[in-house]
Design a protein around this motif. Structure first.
Motif, PDB file in Angstrom:
ATOM      1  N   THR A   8      59.515  22.140  49.752  1.00  0.00           N
ATOM      2  CA  THR A   8      59.709  21.130  48.715  1.00  0.00           C
ATOM      3  C   THR A   8      59.205  21.658  47.384  1.00  0.00           C
ATOM      4  OG1 THR A   8      59.458  19.371  50.339  1.00  0.00           O
ATOM      5  CG2 THR A   8      59.199  18.770  48.025  1.00  0.00           C
ATOM      6  N   TYR A   9      58.038  22.298  47.435  1.00  0.00           N
ATOM      7  CA  TYR A   9      57.518  22.895  46.193  1.00  0.00           C
ATOM      8  C   TYR A   9      58.491  23.943  45.653  1.00  0.00           C
ATOM      9  CZ  TYR A   9      52.904  20.686  46.231  1.00  0.00           C
ATOM     10  OH  TYR A   9      51.880  19.786  46.173  1.00  0.00           O
ATOM     11  N   ALA A  10      59.089  24.687  46.535  1.00  0.00           N
ATOM     12  CA  ALA A  10      60.063  25.709  46.102  1.00  0.00           C
ATOM     13  C   ALA A  10      61.295  25.057  45.450  1.00  0.00           C
ATOM     14  CB  ALA A  10      60.473  26.561  47.305  1.00  0.00           C
ATOM     15  N   VAL A  11      61.791  23.953  46.040  1.00  0.00           N
ATOM     16  CA  VAL A  11      62.952  23.241  45.477  1.00  0.00           C
ATOM     17  C   VAL A  11      62.600  22.696  44.098  1.00  0.00           C
ATOM     18  CG1 VAL A  11      64.489  21.263  45.761  1.00  0.00           C
ATOM     19  CG2 VAL A  11      63.927  22.715  47.720  1.00  0.00           C
ATOM     20  N   LEU A  12      61.387  22.130  43.995  1.00  0.00           N
ATOM     21  CA  LEU A  12      60.952  21.595  42.707  1.00  0.00           C
ATOM     22  C   LEU A  12      60.876  22.707  41.663  1.00  0.00           C
ATOM     23  CD1 LEU A  12      58.174  19.079  43.847  1.00  0.00           C
ATOM     24  CD2 LEU A  12      60.413  18.519  42.850  1.00  0.00           C
ATOM     25  N   GLY A  13      60.360  23.845  42.125  1.00  0.00           N
ATOM     26  CA  GLY A  13      60.295  24.972  41.178  1.00  0.00           C
ATOM     27  C   GLY A  13      61.672  25.439  40.736  1.00  0.00           C
ATOM     28  N   THR A  14      62.617  25.444  41.655  1.00  0.00           N
ATOM     29  CA  THR A  14      63.983  25.866  41.332  1.00  0.00           C
ATOM     30  C   THR A  14      64.626  24.880  40.367  1.00  0.00           C
ATOM     31  OG1 THR A  14      64.170  26.920  43.502  1.00  0.00           O
ATOM     32  CG2 THR A  14      66.223  26.448  42.319  1.00  0.00           C
ATOM     33  N   ILE A  15      64.432  23.580  40.597  1.00  0.00           N
ATOM     34  CA  ILE A  15      64.981  22.551  39.699  1.00  0.00           C
ATOM     35  C   ILE A  15      64.407  22.725  38.307  1.00  0.00           C
ATOM     36  CG2 ILE A  15      65.006  20.069  39.228  1.00  0.00           C
ATOM     37  CD1 ILE A  15      65.105  19.634  42.263  1.00  0.00           C
ATOM     38  N   LYS A  16      63.065  22.969  38.266  1.00  0.00           N
ATOM     39  CA  LYS A  16      62.401  23.139  36.961  1.00  0.00           C
ATOM     40  C   LYS A  16      62.924  24.381  36.259  1.00  0.00           C
ATOM     41  CE  LYS A  16      57.817  23.589  34.906  1.00  0.00           C
ATOM     42  NZ  LYS A  16      56.368  23.673  35.172  1.00  0.00           N
ATOM     43  N   ASP A  17      63.026  25.472  37.034  1.00  0.00           N
ATOM     44  CA  ASP A  17      63.527  26.714  36.429  1.00  0.00           C
ATOM     45  C   ASP A  17      64.968  26.552  35.960  1.00  0.00           C
ATOM     46  OD1 ASP A  17      61.121  27.914  36.922  1.00  0.00           O
ATOM     47  OD2 ASP A  17      61.775  28.894  38.796  1.00  0.00           O
ATOM     48  N   LEU A  38      69.926  30.501  39.860  1.00  0.00           N
ATOM     49  CA  LEU A  38      69.171  29.319  40.263  1.00  0.00           C
ATOM     50  C   LEU A  38      70.069  28.283  40.905  1.00  0.00           C
ATOM     51  CD1 LEU A  38      66.772  28.983  37.192  1.00  0.00           C
ATOM     52  CD2 LEU A  38      66.198  29.761  39.502  1.00  0.00           C
ATOM     53  N   GLU A  39      71.277  28.226  40.395  1.00  0.00           N
ATOM     54  CA  GLU A  39      72.222  27.285  40.974  1.00  0.00           C
ATOM     55  C   GLU A  39      72.492  27.637  42.434  1.00  0.00           C
ATOM     56  OE1 GLU A  39      76.925  26.361  40.364  1.00  0.00           O
ATOM     57  OE2 GLU A  39      75.705  26.622  38.567  1.00  0.00           O
ATOM     58  N   GLY A  40      72.634  28.962  42.701  1.00  0.00           N
ATOM     59  CA  GLY A  40      72.842  29.383  44.097  1.00  0.00           C
ATOM     60  C   GLY A  40      71.612  29.124  44.964  1.00  0.00           C
ATOM     61  N   ASP A  41      70.418  29.404  44.386  1.00  0.00           N
ATOM     62  CA  ASP A  41      69.178  29.149  45.153  1.00  0.00           C
ATOM     63  C   ASP A  41      69.040  27.669  45.473  1.00  0.00           C
ATOM     64  OD1 ASP A  41      68.560  31.821  45.080  1.00  0.00           O
ATOM     65  OD2 ASP A  41      67.178  31.647  43.366  1.00  0.00           O
ATOM     66  N   ALA A  83      63.008  13.798  41.487  1.00  0.00           N
ATOM     67  CA  ALA A  83      62.379  12.598  42.041  1.00  0.00           C
ATOM     68  C   ALA A  83      62.509  12.577  43.567  1.00  0.00           C
ATOM     69  CB  ALA A  83      63.005  11.350  41.423  1.00  0.00           C
ATOM     70  N   GLU A  84      63.694  13.002  44.037  1.00  0.00           N
ATOM     71  CA  GLU A  84      63.880  13.040  45.492  1.00  0.00           C
ATOM     72  C   GLU A  84      62.918  14.020  46.156  1.00  0.00           C
ATOM     73  OE1 GLU A  84      65.395  12.362  49.335  1.00  0.00           O
ATOM     74  OE2 GLU A  84      65.510  11.199  47.473  1.00  0.00           O
ATOM     75  N   GLU A  85      62.787  15.163  45.514  1.00  0.00           N
ATOM     76  CA  GLU A  85      61.873  16.162  46.092  1.00  0.00           C
ATOM     77  C   GLU A  85      60.429  15.692  46.013  1.00  0.00           C
ATOM     78  OE1 GLU A  85      62.640  18.803  47.818  1.00  0.00           O
ATOM     79  OE2 GLU A  85      64.775  18.398  47.550  1.00  0.00           O
ATOM     80  N   GLN A  86      60.077  15.003  44.945  1.00  0.00           N
ATOM     81  CA  GLN A  86      58.714  14.469  44.844  1.00  0.00           C
ATOM     82  C   GLN A  86      58.461  13.458  45.958  1.00  0.00           C
ATOM     83  OE1 GLN A  86      56.192  15.330  43.016  1.00  0.00           O
ATOM     84  NE2 GLN A  86      57.232  16.789  41.638  1.00  0.00           N
ATOM     85  N   ARG A  87      59.518  12.648  46.221  1.00  0.00           N
ATOM     86  CA  ARG A  87      59.375  11.685  47.315  1.00  0.00           C
ATOM     87  C   ARG A  87      59.179  12.411  48.644  1.00  0.00           C
ATOM     88  NH1 ARG A  87      62.217   9.569  51.229  1.00  0.00           N
ATOM     89  NH2 ARG A  87      64.046  10.829  50.688  1.00  0.00           N
ATOM     90  N   LEU A  88      60.042  13.410  48.873  1.00  0.00           N
ATOM     91  CA  LEU A  88      59.914  14.179  50.118  1.00  0.00           C
ATOM     92  C   LEU A  88      58.560  14.879  50.203  1.00  0.00           C
ATOM     93  CD1 LEU A  88      63.475  15.777  50.368  1.00  0.00           C
ATOM     94  CD2 LEU A  88      62.549  13.915  51.762  1.00  0.00           C
ATOM     95  N   LEU A  89      58.102  15.346  49.018  1.00  0.00           N
ATOM     96  CA  LEU A  89      56.804  16.024  49.007  1.00  0.00           C
ATOM     97  C   LEU A  89      55.683  15.064  49.391  1.00  0.00           C
ATOM     98  CD1 LEU A  89      55.073  18.498  48.377  1.00  0.00           C
ATOM     99  CD2 LEU A  89      55.004  17.742  45.992  1.00  0.00           C
TER     100      LEU A  89
END
Length: 740
Positions: A45-54, A91-94, A163-169
């Protein structure tokens, strides 16, 4: 509780404990795996959040580079723009890969990707327009507002995904915390259970150790008790192994076989004991060949007896063991052999006593008739009559027969005794002058005594006969002359002496020893010295009853007799008489016989079943002036007494009477009617009715058959109390009871 049940219970408890530990371990492992999975998802989840931010930053960086190029037209701004464009694609692919497991995020991503493509196309169009149409052409595209709308859509989509990832986190962190709590609880529970299990195991181990220690202590105590019991056995016991070597033994085994202490050790071979105990070439123990090839039933013990050179009798028993070894048991049977010898002697004495008793009664009755008639005949003849010599010889022969009968009774211990404390220092010295006259001048008679001599318990009259018999035997052993020594001393026969002489009772004794310097006796003769009718004298010179009478008298007096003799040196006979304690001492009295016999007119009832004896007794008493009533048995005696109850002064009755009423019973019945009537028993063989353990009962007067006219006269007068003192010239068969 059996060992099987205890072992099964322990196994079940152990299995249950292992099962619980396995379950707890499995639960902990499962929770640990779940926690690890939750941690991985959290990191994802942290990785997804980082990818979204990047991705958001990359889009903004591309937009900033585009605007800088639009405003300045400098190519320097295109480098960040181009780099951002490349990064957005990556990033889009990641992001697409990272959210592949989340359908909701994939839906948003499907919305985001076209928006990003349109935005990137819009920025690319603006950059181309700036190059071709200049700033105004590019501003026209920017002012159209399409790019701003797409940017808002991109940001909205990224915010939704964030927000979804934060919820999952948050959800995954909560699950990870819950799993961590589970793991901590399980670990804590497992630890507590493990500690409890260890404590329980420690308690079980401690109990097991205590039980083991108690069992070990009990085993040591039991082993000590068994060893003490083993050593306390009066039998010698040794255990030999299969190969015939010593493994266990007790001290008695070593003592009985007289083994050196160095031999009593483990692994000593059996053959060494066989060789050590062999005497004069004869084996005391079985040889190995006898054990191996001997005729014995399998598993059955073998018992045999041996006599050692020191006189000890041994019973040896070999018992096979299941392991092919054997147990050797050695028992000292010396005392049993001595007891058997004593028993054989007692049985021989009993047989002779029974034989003697059967003969003595009838024989003494015959002698009484003979002596009585001879005495009456002698009183009717003048002293110078030629027949007086014949009568004297007949009287001597009858008295000789009476003496032989008396000696037989003495040997068989059937003579009635009246034992009393006797002062030997007063009795024996008075006999020395008589012995010197009897033995002759060629015999030197010496007397030795000890100061403070104890009184002896014995029949004084019979004791004098014993000493006289021993003196006569000593005289016959010294035909050429010699020395006769009579010695008195105090002796204590202790337990050690009694152990070697089974018939001896330990205690204090007064010893009377008669020693001579005659030819002595060989061991073979000494072994038969006390047997009746055994004699080494020529035919017609001895009856063989002298020492037999001595032996019977001493045994009946509860004493002990011992003979020590060496061929060519002489013989010593030691008489041990029981010490008399706390009684008045007496000495044998020898009074001169009065010339006239006592006479009286008293009434005497004579009860005798033998007609000849009754006739002579009636004749003697009638000749002395007595009024005599007679009866042939007890019942007739009671009838005669009933007819003359007031007249009878004395009852003279035989002990052994035919019929139901015996001599003792008729005396008791008459005493119940008239207690003042005196009673005198006569018998040639006493029975248990008036004699117990060889001693007359208290208050009993007895005259032994055969009796002379003089003896009967004096005894009747004594019982009637006609004279305070009556002289007795020959007391051989007259017994006056003295209190015991």
């Amino acid at each position: 509780m059996s060992r099987y049940i205890v072992a099964r219970a322990n196994s079940l408890v152990f299995a249950g404990l292992v099962t619980i530990l396995v379950l707890i371990g499995g639960a902990i492992w499962d929770r640990f795996n779940a926690s690890s999975s939750a941690r991985d998802w959290t990191e994802h989840t942290y990785a997804v959040l980082g990818t979204i931010k990047d991705l958001n930053l990359a889009v903004r960086a591309a937009e900033s580079g585009e605007r800088g190029f639009l405003l300045t037209g400098g190519d320097d701004y295109l480098a960040p723009y181009n780099a951002a464009l490349d990064r957005v694609g990556l990033l889009e692919g990641d992001l697409q890969h990272q959210t592949a497991d989340n359908p909701a995020q994939q839906t948003r991503l499907h919305t985001l990707i076209p928006a990003l493509q349109h935005k990137l196309e819009e920025m690319g169009q603006a950059v181309e327009a700036r190059r071709e149409a200049g700033l105004d052409g590019a501003l026209g595209i920017v002012r159209s507002g399409a790019g701003r709308g797409m940017m808002r859509a991109i940001e909205a989509t990224l915010d939704a995904m964030n927000a979804e990832e934060q919820r999952l986190l948050a959800q995954r962190q909560a699950a990870m915390e819950a799993r961590g709590a589970w793991i901590r609880g399980l670990v804590l529970s497992g630890g507590i259970l493990a500690i409890a299990a260890l404590a329980w195991a420690a308690r079980l181990l401690n109990q097991a150790w205590l039980r083991s220690s108690q069992v070990e202590t009990e085993q040591r105590t039991l082993a000590l008790r068994l060893r003490t019991s083993f050593d306390s056995l009066s039998q010698g016991v040794a255990v030999f192994s299969t190969d015939g070597r010593l493994t266990h033994w007790n001290e008695c085994f070593q003592i009985l076989l007289d083994l050196p202490r160095a031999m009593a050790r483990v692994d000593t071979p059996y053959v060494a004991f066989v060789e050590q105990t062999a005497e004069g070439g004869a084996a005391l123990l079985e040889t190995e060949q006898q054990i191996r090839y001997g005729r014995s039933l399998p598993g059955q013990p073998v018992t045999y007896e041996r006599t050692c050179s020191n006189g000890r009798h041994l019973e040896i028993r070999r018992t096979p063991m299941p392991d092919a070894g054997f147990v050797l048991t050695v028992a000292d049977m010396t005392k049993r052999a001595q007891a058997e010898a004593v028993l054989r002697e007692a049985q021989k004495m009993q047989a002779i006593g029974q034989l003697t008793g059967g003969i003595a009664h009838d024989f003494n009755n015959l002698l009484t008739v003979i002596l009585g008639n001879l005495e009456l005949a002698r009183t009717k003849l003048d002293s110078e009559h030629p027949l007086q010599i014949r009568i004297e010889r007949a009287v001597w022969a009858a008295q000789r027969g009476a003496t032989l009968t008396s000696q037989l009774l003495a040997f068989a211990r059937k003579q009635p005794l009246a034992p009393a404390p006797v002062d030997l220092t007063a009795t024996v010295p008075d006999m020395v002058p008589l012995l010197r006259r009897t033995l002759g001048e060629h015999i030197d008679v010496r007397y030795v005594e000890t100061a403070g001599l104890w009184p002896a318990m014995a029949d004084a009259a019979q004791l004098e006969n014993v000493v006289l018999n021993l003196a006569l035997n000593a005289r016959d052993a010294m035909p050429g002359g010699g020395r006769l020594t009579i010695e008195l001393a105090n002796k204590v026969l202790d337990d050690t002496y009694a152990r070697h002489h089974a018939e001896v009772t330990p205690g204090d004794y007064a010893m009377l020893a008669v020693s001579d310097t005659g030819h002595g006796m060989t061991p073979d003769v000494l072994a038969c010295a006390f047997e009746p009718f055994f004699t080494t004298k020529p035919d017609g010179k001895g009856t063989g009853l002298g020492l037999a009478m001595v032996f019977g008298f001493i045994k009946q007096s509860q004493g002990h007799v011992n003979i020590y003799s060496e061929p060519g040196e002489g013989t010593t006979v030691r008489l041990y008489l029981p010490r008399a304690v706390g009684a008045v001492m007496t000495a044998a009295q020898r009074n001169e016989a009065p010339i006239d016999l006592p006479r009286s007119s008293a009434t005497v009832l004579v009860v005798e079943d033998e007609p000849a004896v009754r006739e002579i007794a009636v004749a003697i008493l009638s000749d002395l002036g007595y009024h005599v009533l007679e009866a042939a048995d007890g019942e007739e005696g009671l009838r005669v007494f009933g007819a003359h109850a007031s007249e009878v002064n004395l009852l003279l009755t035989d002990v052994v009477l035919p019929g139901k009423v015996r001599g003792r019973e008729i005396a008791e019945r008459i005493a119940a009617i008239r207690p003042e009537v005196k009673v005198l028993f006569m018998s040639g063989y006493t029975e248990n009715s008036i004699v117990h353990h060889g001693r007359l009962d208290d208050g009993v007067q007895l005259i032994g058959k055969p009796f002379k006219r003089e003896q009967l006269a004096r005894k009747v007068a004594e019982v009637l109390g006609l004279s305070a003192t009556l002289g007795v010239s020959d007391t051989g068969n007259v017994v006056a009871l003295k209190p015991r």
